[in-house]
Motif scaffolding. Structure first.
Motif, PDB file in Angstrom:
ATOM      1  N   HIS A  54      -2.432   1.784   1.262  1.00 22.56           N
ATOM      2  CA  HIS A  54      -2.773   0.478   0.719  1.00 22.56           C
ATOM      3  C   HIS A  54      -2.558  -0.659   1.701  1.00 22.56           C
ATOM      4  N   THR A  72      -5.186  -0.675   4.573  1.00 15.81           N
ATOM      5  CA  THR A  72      -6.529  -1.054   4.148  1.00 15.81           C
ATOM      6  C   THR A  72      -6.583  -2.542   3.840  1.00 15.81           C
ATOM      7  N   THR A  73      -5.469  -3.055   3.350  1.00 19.79           N
ATOM      8  CA  THR A  73      -5.418  -4.476   3.056  1.00 19.79           C
ATOM      9  C   THR A  73      -5.549  -5.285   4.349  1.00 19.79           C
ATOM     10  N   ARG A 101      -9.030  -5.086   5.579  1.00 16.14           N
ATOM     11  CA  ARG A 101      -9.955  -5.967   4.884  1.00 16.14           C
ATOM     12  C   ARG A 101      -9.927  -7.365   5.502  1.00 16.14           C
ATOM     13  N   GLY A 119       1.854  -2.980  -3.559  1.00 20.12           N
ATOM     14  CA  GLY A 119       0.605  -2.248  -3.714  1.00 20.12           C
ATOM     15  C   GLY A 119       0.282  -1.952  -5.168  1.00 20.12           C
ATOM     16  N   GLU A 176      -3.664  -8.809   3.956  1.00 25.42           N
ATOM     17  CA  GLU A 176      -4.967  -9.385   4.244  1.00 25.42           C
ATOM     18  C   GLU A 176      -4.828 -10.589   5.176  1.00 25.42           C
ATOM     19  N   VAL A 236     -10.318  -1.423   0.079  1.00 21.27           N
ATOM     20  CA  VAL A 236      -9.036  -1.278  -0.613  1.00 21.27           C
ATOM     21  C   VAL A 236      -9.295  -0.582  -1.941  1.00 21.27           C
TER      22      VAL A 236
END
Lengths: 339, 339
Positions: free
Chosen positions: A75, A78-79, A82, A281, A299, B73
DNA sequence: AATATTACCGAAAACGTTTTAGTAGCCTTC
DNA sequence: GAAGGCTACTAAAACGTTTTCGGTAATATT
């Protein structure tokens, strides 16, 4: 099948030179109005789009940035990703992702692959293997070639480059301080081995908070896992052995597992024992009760990393000034602690 | 700063021609043993690596594959991505990711950007916006240019290309059948609007299972959300209004929310009401009780997609045969259903 | 001794673009 | 009517490779 059309095709078809076409499409002053119109109309009709590769070769700029992360099914990463993607895309950059899978070798291979012209710069978080091996020659090589590099989250002092991290120490400090304010006395910490820079920092924050509040550090209250995988038995033994009323965990998984375990033993969260976990998360959000978390603002971190990288990529001058941005963590309170 | 060395540098330094250097490094028979040795030694010493961009321009092959997904995500997509990345990497390909953010426009923009030479082929899952708009011209343009395309999970009949999906209908069918075998009578389904191909399929499986078991379909037991975001109130109303003893949810989030809600109302899972959710992600695994899930095997799906794409990319002949691989879903049983 | 063969290497084109440096042709201008 | 100045275009180099086609010696064959 409609094949891609090139400047050469347009030039031949219209009986002008390639340079004329190129300039006409750029609305250059050098080209006559009627010729420009003719070329532009033709290009639009046949949906001409310049070939990115040729432009890259010419300008020595790919408009690609390479991202190397230890894991994509994670998580936090990927955040961050992004954030990187968002910022980069807005600036007209594409993102090439490689996954090191926590392996030193794969990190090196991927870096070398991308470093040969495919990208304008790197954004990465060090793999576990690399941190364990403590070998950063692949990073050094890349920076020596003048390829900009931004490290995030998992960083090292050994490489001079831009970095963006969160204040892990402070995050842990704040979490433990909150426990103490809530009247907790026996505060445990579940963590990994120290070769993760983040684990080291969090452990330091934990100790500082204790000592600043006059609580003696107790080695027995530290549960260390050698890797990211958990041994259910070890957790159980730990909670059977030690009487704790608060737990700080360096990740969600350890926290959720522990919560389920103590609940199954009949303890009430947060009355009998409270929990705070790092990384805000999905699991924290949807656990019952919700897990109070130290948010890492992935992010935002990604955006900053991308911003720093693109800044370096686009600045011609090669100044040797590197900055480290430290983001402040915040605690998201949920049901696993008393508010 | 050590700048990248090129064939030209080596040639000049060694007093031979560029072609000689190129051939020597490829161990060509045309070149004399001593010259080869000299060149290779020099190249190694100065760490020569060919420029990827130049090679791409020459061969019209980038060894990059473009992946466009609605969200990064998101557990399922990252899982698929991992499969893609793994397979592609093993075959010497890099992966460029773009996120459409469920928007039609961003999907189109990203595709056009990458289609101009940056990639050899696409792997993608359609954005919600695209499925809603039902406009696939950007895909058509790409395939007409001869760029291979593989769609996964969120696909459309309107485009002729390779596809890989799971048998969503069967997944739902099996889940509902299991409920019925367990003696459940009032089986609800929580889903999204029908413009998602997957939702349609799953709804069909749900109905088929009911009718095959002589249970009348009851519109009132279907709860539809217009998007991926949930309205807590709507869920609450639904469970207050309808008496249900089993719930099939098209995603984890809806399921977890519902579980928490019914638990707070004093119902026991799975005794009073049981749950099955699509996508076997983290939430299912760590919920309490664990959520029985229809596993979609994302990683395998990604590997297959990459395999199909690279197969097409590397086969010279442009056959017009497209296949759709249908993966079988499996049910992972956990505490939310009686075993 | 003339020719054929081989071993080894280089020139040049090609991929698609951008950009510099020209070069025609025409119009002013005194 | 020659010098200069525009306007509108083109040639060619460059980015870094790969590859085809030649070419030139030296050696082998007749």
């Amino acid at each position: 099948m409609k094949k891609k059309i090139t400047l050469k095709h347009i030039a031949r078809e219209l009986g002008v030179s390639i340079s004329t076409v190129s300039k006409a499409l750029k609305n250059s002053e050098e080209i006559g109005a009627d010729t420009k119109e003719k070329v532009q109309a033709f290009a639009k009709l046949y949906n001409y789009k310049p070939n990115n590769i040729a432009i890259s070769l010419k300008n020595k700029r790919t408009k690609n940035i390479g991202v190397i992360i230890p894991d994509i099914v994670h998580h936090f990463f990927t955040t961050v990703f992004r954030g990187i993607e968002k910022y980069a895309n807005a600036k007209g950059y594409n993102v090439i992702v490689c996954v090191s899978d926590e392996s030193f070798d794969r990190e090196v291979i991927n870096m070398e692959l991308l470093a040969n012209g495919s990208i304008d710069g790197f954004i990465m978080a060090l793999s576990a293997g690399t941190q364990l091996k403590n070998d950063y020659n692949h990073l050094k090589e890349v920076t020596e070639q003048g390829i900009p590099l931004v490290l995030f989250d998992r960083v090292t002092e050994d490489i001079k480059c831009d970095k963006v991290i969160i204040n892990d120490k402070k995050g842990a400090y704040n979490a433990v301080t909150k426990f103490i304010k809530d009247g907790r006395k026996r505060i445990a910490m579940i963590t990994t081995e120290d070769y993760f820079s983040v684990s080291r920092e969090r452990a330091a924050g934990y100790r500082d908070a204790l000592s600043d509040n006059g609580i003696a550090f107790n080695e027995d209250l530290i549960l260390k896992f050698p890797s990211m995988t958990i041994d259910e038995k070890v957790i159980e033994d730990f909670f059977n052995r030690e009487k704790v009323d608060a737990v700080l965990s360096v990740n969600e998984i350890f926290a959720i597992h522990s919560m389920r375990l103590v609940q199954s033993k009949g303890l009430k969260i947060p009355e009998d024992i409270s929990f705070i976990g790092f990384t805000d998360g999905l699991l924290s959000k949807y656990a019952s009760p919700g897990l109070t978390a130290v948010a890492q603002h992935g992010e935002h971190m990604g955006e900053i990393a991308a911003e720093m990288l693109i800044e370096k990529v686009e600045s011609e001058l090669e100044e040797e000034t590197y900055t480290t941005r430290v983001l402040e963590p915040t605690i998201i309170e949920r049901g696993s602690t008393v508010n």
